[in-house]
Design a protein around this motif. Sequence first.
Motif, PDB file in Angstrom:
ATOM      1  N   ALA A  91       0.838  -1.166   0.034  1.00  0.00           N
ATOM      2  CA  ALA A  91      -0.022   0.157  -0.066  1.00  0.00           C
ATOM      3  C   ALA A  91       0.833   1.237  -0.143  1.00  0.00           C
ATOM      4  O   ALA A  91       0.662   2.180   0.738  1.00  0.00           O
ATOM      5  CB  ALA A  91      -1.040   0.069   1.022  1.00  0.00           C
ATOM      6  N   LEU A  92       1.797   1.235  -0.885  1.00  0.00           N
ATOM      7  CA  LEU A  92       2.610   2.505  -0.954  1.00  0.00           C
ATOM      8  C   LEU A  92       2.700   2.905  -2.562  1.00  0.00           C
ATOM      9  O   LEU A  92       2.544   1.990  -3.279  1.00  0.00           O
ATOM     10  CB  LEU A  92       4.130   1.939  -0.534  1.00  0.00           C
ATOM     11  CG  LEU A  92       4.395   1.718   1.060  1.00  0.00           C
ATOM     12  CD1 LEU A  92       5.648   0.924   1.093  1.00  0.00           C
ATOM     13  CD2 LEU A  92       4.022   2.830   1.923  1.00  0.00           C
ATOM     14  N   PRO A  93       3.084   4.171  -2.799  1.00  0.00           N
ATOM     15  CA  PRO A  93       3.350   5.170  -1.768  1.00  0.00           C
ATOM     16  C   PRO A  93       2.231   5.877  -1.128  1.00  0.00           C
ATOM     17  O   PRO A  93       0.909   5.518  -1.503  1.00  0.00           O
ATOM     18  CB  PRO A  93       3.981   6.485  -2.662  1.00  0.00           C
ATOM     19  CG  PRO A  93       3.259   6.041  -4.021  1.00  0.00           C
ATOM     20  CD  PRO A  93       3.176   4.622  -4.053  1.00  0.00           C
ATOM     21  N   LYS A  94       2.545   6.591  -0.171  1.00  0.00           N
ATOM     22  CA  LYS A  94       1.371   7.352   0.466  1.00  0.00           C
ATOM     23  C   LYS A  94       1.300   8.878  -0.036  1.00  0.00           C
ATOM     24  O   LYS A  94       1.971   9.350  -0.454  1.00  0.00           O
ATOM     25  CB  LYS A  94       1.804   7.712   1.958  1.00  0.00           C
ATOM     26  CG  LYS A  94       1.745   6.035   2.902  1.00  0.00           C
ATOM     27  CD  LYS A  94       0.459   5.397   2.781  1.00  0.00           C
ATOM     28  CE  LYS A  94       0.386   3.886   3.304  1.00  0.00           C
ATOM     29  NZ  LYS A  94      -0.677   3.051   2.948  1.00  0.00           N
ATOM     30  N   ALA A  95      -0.095   9.033  -0.100  1.00  0.00           N
ATOM     31  CA  ALA A  95      -0.408  10.668  -0.236  1.00  0.00           C
ATOM     32  C   ALA A  95       0.178  11.659   0.947  1.00  0.00           C
ATOM     33  O   ALA A  95       0.282  11.042   2.027  1.00  0.00           O
ATOM     34  CB  ALA A  95      -1.737  10.834  -0.669  1.00  0.00           C
TER      35      ALA A  95
END
Length: 308
Positions: free
Chosen positions: A163-167
């Motif tokens: 679940a990357l990258p993060k906003a």
Amino acid sequence: MRLRIFTEPQQGASYETLLAVAKAAEDLGFDAFFRSDHYLRMGDGTGEPGPTDAWITLAGLARETGRIRLGVLMSAATFRLPGPLAIAVAQVDQMSGGRVDFGIGTGWYDAEHTAYGIPFPGLRERFDRLEEQLEIITGLWRTPPGETYDFEGRYYRLADSPALPKAVRPEGPPVLLGGLGAKRTPRLAAAHADEFNVPFAHARETGAAFDRVRAACHEAGRTKPMVYSAAQVVCCGRDEAEVKRRAEAIGREVSELRENGLAGTPAELVEKIGTFAELGAERLYLQVLDLHDLDHLELLASEVMSKV
């Protein structure tokens, strides 16, 4: 009322043209620069120099602007797989310092799918895919750092995703949904959207669509506020001759534009914008079709935006 500039580059615009419009919109104080996500011109003409990809465009603009928000009305769920799309949007959000708004829809223009080899299923399946994509994209963004994300759907399966990258924001960029659908659209908006947009509709239709979403939010027990917005083609002039000149430049009739959009003098536009404000709209997307007429933007900023 916040005014946002909305462009249709598939009609024929280079990145350099879009950059000039985005910078002008930022300098003039508009709230956001948005573009469509299409790969084929609509109507007559060649569409030269050809389509530009929405998210590649916004990545460039993210580094060449500093304040204005950036987004799409709307990305087509048929164009991209949800995992790579979540990555691209989060990356552009990082590149912009958290200035991205994410609009997504089912996709509707079958000719562009045929032209570029993109599968185009029926409407029911497109809605089903959109619903799964919304679950996946927001799920990936909202997965806490260090945890993984899994999803098992009819069309998509994710297992052990980092679940990357993060906003920039933990919940991800604001999500925009829109349209005039009477059933699934309001339900999806109540479940997933931060903003609901009605594109190119008369005030009565816009108000009815807003009411359907309000009812869906109430039925779902939603307490989070919803932002309501509308999109309208714009053609403004200081006098009738200037309005006519701008209408002719985009191949439209003044009478038709007055009926179906925002056309006329600044005073006329301010009055009609007030009608949308009364319906609950907080943002208005001004569809600017002549991207070389930056004087149009200056007029809208000085004589319309300053009064709404």
